[in-house]
Design a protein around this motif. Structure first.
Motif, PDB file in Angstrom:
ATOM      1  N   UNK A  15       7.529  12.753  18.845  1.00  0.00           N
ATOM      2  CA  UNK A  15       7.829  13.868  17.942  1.00  0.00           C
ATOM      3  C   UNK A  15       7.313  13.631  16.528  1.00  0.00           C
ATOM      4  N   UNK A  16       6.768  12.459  16.262  1.00  0.00           N
ATOM      5  CA  UNK A  16       6.252  12.145  14.927  1.00  0.00           C
ATOM      6  C   UNK A  16       4.894  12.816  14.715  1.00  0.00           C
ATOM      7  N   UNK A  17       4.673  13.300  13.492  1.00  0.00           N
ATOM      8  CA  UNK A  17       3.332  13.821  13.200  1.00  0.00           C
ATOM      9  C   UNK A  17       2.365  12.649  13.038  1.00  0.00           C
ATOM     10  N   UNK A  18       1.086  12.920  13.173  1.00  0.00           N
ATOM     11  CA  UNK A  18       0.087  11.849  13.186  1.00  0.00           C
ATOM     12  C   UNK A  18       0.093  11.028  11.904  1.00  0.00           C
ATOM     13  N   UNK A  19       0.240  11.682  10.736  1.00  0.00           N
ATOM     14  CA  UNK A  19       0.194  10.944   9.486  1.00  0.00           C
ATOM     15  C   UNK A  19       1.351   9.965   9.373  1.00  0.00           C
ATOM     16  N   UNK A  20       2.539  10.395   9.810  1.00  0.00           N
ATOM     17  CA  UNK A  20       3.696   9.493   9.775  1.00  0.00           C
ATOM     18  C   UNK A  20       3.468   8.294  10.682  1.00  0.00           C
ATOM     19  N   UNK A  21       2.890   8.554  11.862  1.00  0.00           N
ATOM     20  CA  UNK A  21       2.576   7.467  12.781  1.00  0.00           C
ATOM     21  C   UNK A  21       1.594   6.479  12.141  1.00  0.00           C
ATOM     22  N   UNK A  22       0.578   7.011  11.486  1.00  0.00           N
ATOM     23  CA  UNK A  22      -0.409   6.152  10.816  1.00  0.00           C
ATOM     24  C   UNK A  22       0.224   5.363   9.675  1.00  0.00           C
ATOM     25  N   UNK A  23       1.128   5.998   8.928  1.00  0.00           N
ATOM     26  CA  UNK A  23       1.806   5.315   7.820  1.00  0.00           C
ATOM     27  C   UNK A  23       2.716   4.196   8.330  1.00  0.00           C
ATOM     28  N   UNK A  24       3.401   4.450   9.441  1.00  0.00           N
ATOM     29  CA  UNK A  24       4.246   3.412  10.053  1.00  0.00           C
ATOM     30  C   UNK A  24       3.391   2.200  10.452  1.00  0.00           C
ATOM     31  N   UNK A  25       2.287   2.480  11.100  1.00  0.00           N
ATOM     32  CA  UNK A  25       1.399   1.400  11.539  1.00  0.00           C
ATOM     33  C   UNK A  25       0.837   0.623  10.352  1.00  0.00           C
ATOM     34  N   UNK A  26       0.463   1.346   9.301  1.00  0.00           N
ATOM     35  CA  UNK A  26      -0.074   0.691   8.099  1.00  0.00           C
ATOM     36  C   UNK A  26       0.975  -0.189   7.440  1.00  0.00           C
ATOM     37  N   UNK A  27       2.225   0.304   7.411  1.00  0.00           N
ATOM     38  CA  UNK A  27       3.308  -0.470   6.809  1.00  0.00           C
ATOM     39  C   UNK A  27       3.611  -1.740   7.575  1.00  0.00           C
ATOM     40  N   UNK A  28       3.633  -1.642   8.904  1.00  0.00           N
ATOM     41  CA  UNK A  28       3.890  -2.811   9.755  1.00  0.00           C
ATOM     42  C   UNK A  28       2.746  -3.813   9.622  1.00  0.00           C
ATOM     43  N   UNK A  29       1.527  -3.317   9.704  1.00  0.00           N
ATOM     44  CA  UNK A  29       0.369  -4.215   9.596  1.00  0.00           C
ATOM     45  C   UNK A  29       0.358  -4.969   8.283  1.00  0.00           C
ATOM     46  N   UNK A  30       0.631  -4.265   7.176  1.00  0.00           N
ATOM     47  CA  UNK A  30       0.579  -4.922   5.877  1.00  0.00           C
ATOM     48  C   UNK A  30       1.713  -5.920   5.700  1.00  0.00           C
ATOM     49  N   UNK A  31       2.878  -5.630   6.259  1.00  0.00           N
ATOM     50  CA  UNK A  31       4.006  -6.567   6.175  1.00  0.00           C
ATOM     51  C   UNK A  31       3.661  -7.880   6.862  1.00  0.00           C
ATOM     52  N   UNK A  32       3.055  -7.780   8.048  1.00  0.00           N
ATOM     53  CA  UNK A  32       2.673  -8.989   8.785  1.00  0.00           C
ATOM     54  C   UNK A  32       1.578  -9.743   8.046  1.00  0.00           C
ATOM     55  N   UNK A  33       0.592  -9.017   7.550  1.00  0.00           N
ATOM     56  CA  UNK A  33      -0.510  -9.659   6.830  1.00  0.00           C
ATOM     57  C   UNK A  33      -0.011 -10.357   5.569  1.00  0.00           C
ATOM     58  N   UNK A  34       0.888  -9.719   4.830  1.00  0.00           N
ATOM     59  CA  UNK A  34       1.409 -10.310   3.593  1.00  0.00           C
ATOM     60  C   UNK A  34       2.054 -11.672   3.861  1.00  0.00           C
ATOM     61  N   UNK A  35       2.828 -11.753   4.948  1.00  0.00           N
ATOM     62  CA  UNK A  35       3.496 -13.012   5.287  1.00  0.00           C
ATOM     63  C   UNK A  35       2.466 -14.066   5.695  1.00  0.00           C
TER      64      UNK A  35
END
Length: 294
Positions: free
Chosen positions: A182-202
């Motif tokens: 039910x998520x719109x595409x942009x929200x899905x992309x933002x979620x993925x970007x947030x998760x990816x950056x959190x892992x990369x930062x660590x």
């Protein structure tokens, strides 16, 4: 078991060699699933016995750890190794073949495991890492404030289970059903970007901290997660800033492959480090020669 003879025949044909031409036979002995380990391990021992050549039992993680140096002209040099795969996140001080000091490891979910579990929550195909990476390129990594676990603690261990839980709690806030479809595409992309950056930062923070502790001038990154496009770019930028040589394997050598096991076997053979034919497989095999230092 059915495919292995075909693979062996094709490999020898491409190399223009016969089994008798092989000097050493190496196989993964662990860690991993026992059934899978037994297939390759038993075959390599049988070939070594038939050809009257030595056998080397290789640790799967050592294969990953040394894989960035397969294509490096200078070969293996002392370095800091960051192994990021589906089952492991490790920081290892590598002084030479078999001379390893474990600096940090994942205490729960590894980086690749976190990517895969988050992808499952978002109903993305498996393996999740490449899918999240692709969508993240169209997203805003600052929209969601995901945690960076153990980022500012003194030790060099990793923990990504809290990040996975944060995504789980975020989903119902974005759609009443909690259904990722039910998520719109942009929200899905933002979620993925947030998760990816959190892992990369660590990963970046811990790696740079380990480089400072060990004073290494070479950082080698391996494992399936090292394919991640943003991780590669940000590692490159961080290393250039600090005048650190970054050694990355080609994408074809980042996921599980036979070449990395052969390379680790080659380096051990040069040191005369052979294994008896009755060496067992070990699903929980420790990195041989590794000392632990905090």
């Amino acid at each position: 078991s059915a495919n292995l003879p075909v693979v062996l025949e094709e490999a020898l044909e491409k190399a223009g060699r016969r089994v008798q031409d092989v000097d050493v036979f190496a196989s993964t002995a662990g860690p991993g699933l026992v059934a899978a380990l037994l297939v390759g391990n038993t075959a390599a021992k049988a070939l070594a016995l038939a050809a009257k050549k030595p056998f080397i039992a290789v640790n799967h993680l050592e294969g990953h750890m040394l894989s960035p140096f397969i294509t490096r002209p200078q070969g293996l040099t002392p370095h800091l190794s960051l192994v990021v795969s589906g089952g492991h996140s490790l920081l290892v001080d590598v002084r030479g073949t078999g001379d390893y000091t474990l600096l940090g490891r994942s205490r729960d979910d590894a980086a690749g495991e976190a990517f895969d579990k988050v992808a499952k929550m978002l109903a993305l195909p498996y393996p999740g890492g490449p899918e999240i990476d692709k969508l993240a390129n169209e997203g805003d990594p600052t929209r969601f404030a995901f945690p960076r676990p153990m980022m500012h603690e003194d030790h060099l261990d990793f923990s990504f289970s809290g990040l996975k839980t944060a995504v789980l709690y975020t989903l119902p806030k974005l759609t009443p059903s909690g259904d990722p479809h039910d998520l719109d595409r942009q929200t899905m992309c933002d979620l993925c970007a947030g998760v990816r950056q959190a892992i990369i930062d660590v990963l970046l923070h811990k790696a740079m901290k380990a480089l400072q502790k060990t004073r290494h001038k070479v950082l080698a990154v391996s494992g399936g997660v090292s394919c991640n496009s943003a991780l590669r770019e940000q590692l490159k930028t961080a290393c250039e800033r600090r005048r650190i040589e970054l050694v990355l394997p080609p994408n074809s050598l980042t996921t599980d492959n036979a070449a990395m096991i052969a390379f680790a076997g080659l380096l051990r053979a040069r040191h005369g480090d052979f294994s008896p034919l009755d060496t067992p497989v070990d699903p929980n095999m420790k990195l041989a020669g590794a000392q632990t230092r905090k």
